[in-house]
Design an enzyme around this catalytic site. Sequence first.
Site, PDB file in Angstrom:
ATOM      1  CD  GLU A 169     -45.866 -53.730  69.889  1.00  0.00           C
ATOM      2  OE1 GLU A 169     -46.709 -53.221  71.539  1.00  0.00           O
ATOM      3  OE2 GLU A 169     -46.723 -53.430  69.926  1.00  0.00           O
TER       4      GLU A 169
ATOM      5  CB  ALA B 298     -42.680 -48.444  74.654  1.00  0.00           C
TER       6      ALA B 298
END
Length: 702
Positions: A128, A65
Amino acid sequence: MNESPVVRLEKDGEIGVIIVNYPPVNALGSGVSDGIIDALNRANADPAIKAMVLMGEGRSFIAGADIRGFGTGRKRPPLGQRTYDVLDASPKPVVAAIHGYALGGGLENALACHYRIAVPSAKVGLPEVLIGILPGGGGTQRLPRVVGAQAALELITSGRHVPAPEAAGLGIIDEVLPANANLRAAAVAYARKIADIRPLPRVRDRNVTAEPAVFDAVRKSIARKARNQKAPYSCIAAVEAACTLPFDEGIRRESELFAELENADEAKALRYAFFAEREVAKLPDLPPDIKPCNFAAPAVVGAGTMGGGIAMAFADFGYDVKIMDAAQDALDRGMERIRANYATSVKRGSLAEDERLRRLGRIHPVAGYDDISDCDVVIEAVFERMDVKKPVFEKLDQVLKPDAFLFSNTSALDMDELAAVTKRPERVAGTHFFSPANVMKLLEVVRPSKASPETLMTAMALGRRIGKISAMAGNTDGFVANRSRAPFNSEMVILLEEGCLPEQVDKVMVDFGYPMGPFAVGDLAGLDVGAEGRKRRALANPNYRKLPIADKLVEMGRYGQKTGAGWYRYEKGDRTPHPDPEVAAIIRSVAAGMGVPQRTFTDTEILHRLLFSSVNEACRILEEGKAYRASDIDVMWLHGFGFPRYRGGLMYWADGIGVKSVYAQIAAWHQQYGDRWAPSRLLRELAETGTPFREAKPAPFA
């Protein structure tokens, strides 16, 4: 609908090839997800297309992302309308063709495809947790269904990158291509092969279970490393949901947990650290067209602990490196230490035996200056004294070719003085490694006044090429990292004069998030090292604040772990620090002789006494133009001193308290303790204007 400018659909016979082209690494930035969905819909609507390939152009498949979008209040697509959902629901098969990186959302998109192939050099992962969140695109639900709960927990809570061959062994990759294969051609051929297979193999349709004990064991195993952090435990809870809930309910639970983390202080601090590490590479006052020089023949002079570690750092990243010491016995000891370090890594399972042999084979011991005369970059790593380093620099200047770079691994000495003994001051700079040099990530590049831009860029690039984070520092006593840390080091000993004990201070700092307390770290590094620096500073400054308790321990031969006693005592063969009644007695005796009243301290006062002293000094460094940015100082503390990453860095943490509050406390301590607590001019200005530390405008780099 017009085709997305960052995603295009091409036809290769009956195969649709969806290509993401969003440089530099195909992050899931603006328009990428919508472009993928649009291409999928058009391919599914085209009767001539039987199957699809999803791949990236340029350096990567999809590297994750766009982190800049986190915490901005951006609206995420509802469940069922995200790329992962649309890929998953495609009535025609989709093959993910992976090269470079498939990380975070990249791997989540790949897992939503029906098949995955990769080139051998590709890496996948769900990192993440390293920015304080969890995989929010189905990763915590799909990965356990592919690799099992135990392996998924390890990958998600560590955030590590997994090489393609290992990923294939785990079941993440269906096929690893030959090294010389053309990825697009191979992916199209693979898509043709599976085009008619039904039913489509969807990861969401698999089942995964695990006993509660599995999750309890992982929580226990990460407890020390993950203390004070929420994200690792939320990752475990999400994987637990994958094992106990239907897929769609698990996805909803993952989204709930993600939303709780995205705007938490922990995630904000970790995102700040992520961007600070990229900003630190920028040298805004150097000409933008200057490029670093390539080097192929490095050498290290000095085979002690630091020299050996620096040589290992080169060897670990594929460089053949010469290590030289004029004393043969020192060279022999240095090589034995290197062999022992590699052997320990093999024993721990972090290094394969064949790789140990390869790395060791890249380190070439030599005994004379003539043996390194052909090297293009030399790092001097002899004892930290000017009278020892200067003769080495003079000799190196004589034997090295004129265009070779000459760098010094010094932690505090004046680089202009060292450069002045050579005929090439423009090709001299400091390269301050942190101990152990083969492990610690920080390389502080020190900028003498006559160093050319090319030299500085080369020194910065050198660090990056051997896995370091390079940060520029001005030529000032202690440079930036150690100079900003010096008040901390003094204040922790001054606290002892007033009634603290080493174990109390260490507990406060470990509870704050440090891996070790500062007194235990001092014992590890050697108390004699700090004593040498204090002697030098005391000679240079008649008002230098002496530390009689620390000096007393060194006088007694208590150097730390290497002598079995320092601030703590140590059993033979054991590095566990044990509080020592003898140290407590020394502290009481010295304090009594100084006439210092004894009192008790709260944990908060201990923490603030140590860190505020360094915040104040960091402000002085910025106002003198010895660092580019407050965030550079944060990077140095993260990677040079083990400052807890989830707190962002020294200056970012201080911003959380507030610049006005920090100034008020420092001003009060100035009244109580005298000039060592005098507020810096920049600190006062920031407090008066309400400007955060991280927005401070430093003086031009000096």
